[in-house]
Design a protein around this motif. Sequence first.
Motif, PDB file in Angstrom:
ATOM      1  N   ASN A  41       0.837  -1.195   0.000  1.00  0.00           N
ATOM      2  CA  ASN A  41       0.000   0.000   0.000  1.00  0.00           C
ATOM      3  C   ASN A  41       0.882   1.258   0.000  1.00  0.00           C
ATOM      4  N   THR A  45      -3.691   6.209   3.400  1.00  0.00           N
ATOM      5  CA  THR A  45      -4.704   5.580   4.251  1.00  0.00           C
ATOM      6  C   THR A  45      -4.530   4.064   4.193  1.00  0.00           C
ATOM      7  N   PRO A  46      -5.041   3.359   5.190  1.00  0.00           N
ATOM      8  CA  PRO A  46      -4.918   1.900   5.182  1.00  0.00           C
ATOM      9  C   PRO A  46      -5.632   1.282   3.983  1.00  0.00           C
ATOM     10  N   ASP A 123       1.144   4.060  10.411  1.00  0.00           N
ATOM     11  CA  ASP A 123       0.231   5.094   9.908  1.00  0.00           C
ATOM     12  C   ASP A 123      -0.838   4.561   8.963  1.00  0.00           C
ATOM     13  N   THR A 124      -0.572   3.419   8.348  1.00  0.00           N
ATOM     14  CA  THR A 124      -1.524   2.907   7.355  1.00  0.00           C
ATOM     15  C   THR A 124      -1.899   1.450   7.645  1.00  0.00           C
TER      16      THR A 124
END
Length: 152
Positions: A41, A45-46, A123-124
């Motif tokens: 990713n 964002t996740p 963070d993700t």
Amino acid sequence: MSDRVGDLPGLTNLFALVMALVAVLGFAALWLYIIDRVWRNTAPTPPVFNEAVQYIAPSLTALIGGIVAMLFGVSLEKTSQHLFGATLTLLSFERTTWLYGAYIVIYLLLGVASAVTWICKADTIPALVKNFAMTTIGLIVAVVGASFGVSH
């Protein structure tokens, strides 16, 4: 007719083995997919997983994790006093020993991988991975504590 009924325990044992293998292999494949998606990713964002992944991953994690916790509970009660007891058990080549060993190794490796992923990609990280990491950490704390005789 009685011969067919006599084969039933063997047949059900075979199907139970197949289901146990499918469960642990499905668990491993799904978590490898999830962890791979998180690492690949690049968005801020996740990654978003479909509903099937969001329901099946926790279900398989609970199943495999519960079995692993039960196995550690049993194995801690019957810990071999022999230095090479675990090796001798593993070399017994009993089907259940190898299957239980696969459950433990696969669960712990993927659980640790999820914890490392959480640390490195904080963070993700999706909630699925955080939950699996925390569950694995909880199991490890309980097993290590029990192995040192800590009960509370």
